[in-house]
Design a protein around this motif. Structure first.
Motif, PDB file in Angstrom:
ATOM      1  N   ALA A 168       0.843  -1.207   0.000  1.00 56.74           N
ATOM      2  CA  ALA A 168       0.000   0.000   0.000  1.00 56.74           C
ATOM      3  C   ALA A 168       0.872   1.248   0.000  1.00 56.74           C
ATOM      4  CB  ALA A 168      -0.898   0.010   1.230  1.00 56.74           C
ATOM      5  N   HIS A 169       2.137   1.079   0.445  1.00 53.49           N
ATOM      6  CA  HIS A 169       3.038   2.222   0.660  1.00 53.49           C
ATOM      7  C   HIS A 169       4.227   2.151  -0.284  1.00 53.49           C
ATOM      8  CE1 HIS A 169       0.996   1.145   4.451  1.00 53.49           C
ATOM      9  NE2 HIS A 169       0.812   2.449   4.561  1.00 53.49           N
TER      10      HIS A 169
ATOM     11  N   ASP B 170       4.001  -7.057   1.068  1.00 55.68           N
ATOM     12  CA  ASP B 170       3.584  -6.364   2.285  1.00 55.68           C
ATOM     13  C   ASP B 170       2.076  -6.570   2.338  1.00 55.68           C
ATOM     14  OD1 ASP B 170       2.573  -4.491   4.096  1.00 55.68           O
ATOM     15  OD2 ASP B 170       4.198  -3.069   3.718  1.00 55.68           O
TER      16      ASP B 170
ATOM     17  N   ASP C 204      -0.242  -5.305   3.665  1.00 54.86           N
ATOM     18  CA  ASP C 204      -1.154  -4.151   3.626  1.00 54.86           C
ATOM     19  C   ASP C 204      -1.489  -3.702   2.205  1.00 54.86           C
ATOM     20  OD1 ASP C 204       0.914  -2.389   2.785  1.00 54.86           O
ATOM     21  OD2 ASP C 204       1.383  -1.803   4.850  1.00 54.86           O
TER      22      ASP C 204
ATOM     23  N   THR D 265       0.001  -0.740   9.436  1.00 54.16           N
ATOM     24  CA  THR D 265      -0.482   0.536   8.895  1.00 54.16           C
ATOM     25  C   THR D 265      -1.517   0.238   7.805  1.00 54.16           C
ATOM     26  OG1 THR D 265       1.443   0.537   7.409  1.00 54.16           O
ATOM     27  CG2 THR D 265       1.628   1.847   9.402  1.00 54.16           C
TER      28      THR D 265
HETATM   29 MN   LIG Z   1       2.857  -1.125   3.547  1.00 54.57          MN
END
Ligand SMILES: [Mn+2]
Ligand SMILES: N=C(N)NCCCCNCCCN
Ligand SMILES: [Mn+2]
Length: 321
Positions: free
Chosen positions: A167-168, A246, A248, A260
């Motif tokens: 997501a990041h 990851d 997320d 997160t």
């Molecule tokens: Mn992430």
């Protein structure tokens, strides 16, 4: 007073038998050739028949670190949560007609990691190196743990490309006072002259976006994600590839306990479809599933991570057939 003393005595005798059993277990394990690594421990076995590291096609290693967490703690429980969540799933994978009970999977346990991130990375690296010495052919699959830990297997395995679902962007130069924070891991990997491509993104700073542009790092927003975009980008990357997931990257509804979480993420099948193509078409030398966390056994994030692990094992095993 009397009651307390009695309780104390009971405790001592329990501890003693526990230690004795532990000693017998480890002696037996050594006798039958179980191969524990120097800095690892085992807290939970997966719901699968396992083989020794030297005989394995796949080796699982946990990296239970969450020392640089910026929002929700609990990633240190990720590896054990994933293993425990495998209890929920059939070892037979419908999609690939593969039974993981017949695959040669080893579980090397979890690395006992020091608190300091630099030290933790060092111990993790040492352990991955040890793993490669025992069995250089097996595909290593790391379970985390914070994304910061991914730097350790990447340093040892030396891929040419780093394909990551996240997501990041994780392209910060420094965060929370550390260059090794989980929010900096893609940047540290890029500095090793490894090509980076990021999929499922919906969070980053202007500086990170500028850094990506200046350094030729391709990334796809979760809103624009498609299988075709993934294939287009990953087809051009040099091999071998290290694959990092990851957790997320998935929509927050699938991974509410990750460190997160971000709404608006990828669906389970988006990622599975991409990984099926990747495993069939490109050389992958290492994989991780990171940022699984929480405190409750069987939490949704752990189930998502464990299901993804079974699919990954299933697709690689399916290719061999
Ligand atoms: Mn992430
Ligand atoms: N790679 C990551 N997981 N990065 C998360 C960064 C956290 C951003 N917090 C922003 C807080 C602003 N108030
Ligand atoms: Mn990340």
């Amino acid at each position: 007073m009397k009651i307390q003393r009695k309780l104390l005595r009971q405790k001592v005798s329990f501890d003693f038998s526990f230690l004795l059993i532990k000693f017998l277990n480890s002696s037996l394990a050594r006798l039958f050739g179980d191969d524990m690594l120097l800095h690892t421990y085992k807290s939970f076995d997966m719901e699968l028949p396992l083989v020794n590291i030297k005989d394995a096609d796949y080796v699982i290693l946990g990296l239970p670190y969450d020392g640089t967490t910026s929002y929700k703690p609990g990633a240190r429980f990720g590896p054990v949560l994933i293993r425990q969540a495998t209890l929920n799933f059939e070892s037979y994978i419908l999609d690939y007609d593969v039974d993981l009970a017949e695959a040669k999977i080893a579980d090397a346990g979890d690395v006992a990691l020091p608190v300091s991130i630099e030290e933790a990375l060092k111990v993790a690296e040492e352990t991955v190196r040890e793993l490669r010495e025992i069995n250089p052919k097996a595909l290593p699959i790391f379970l985390g743990g914070e994304h910061s830990m991914t730097l350790a297997p990447v340093r040892v395995l030396k891929p040419k490309s780093y394909v990551v679902f996240d997501a990041h962007l994780d392209l910060r130069d420094s965060y929370g006072g550390s260059k090794f924070n989980h929010a900096c891991v893609a940047r540290r990997i890029n500095e090793l002259r490894v090509e980076v491509a990021i999929f499922g993104v919906r969070s980053g700073t202007k500086e990170e976006v500028d850094f990506a542009r200046k350094n030729g790092i391709e990334w796809i927003h979760a809103r624009d994600y498609s299988f075709e975009a993934f294939v287009d980008i990953v087809s051009t990357l040099p091999e071998p590839i290290y694959l990092s997931i990851d957790i997320d990257t998935f929509d927050a509804s699938l991974v509410p306990e990750t460190g997160t979480p971000e709404p608006g993420g990828l669906r389970f099948w988006d990622v599975v479809e991409a990984l099926e193509w990747l495993s069939e078409s490109r050389e992958v030398i290492g994989i991780d599933i990171m940022e699984v966390g929480g405190e409750k056994l069987g939490n949704v994030t752990a189930l998502t991570g464990a299901k993804l692990l079974f699919y990954l094992l299933g697709m690689f095993e399916g290719i061999k057939k």
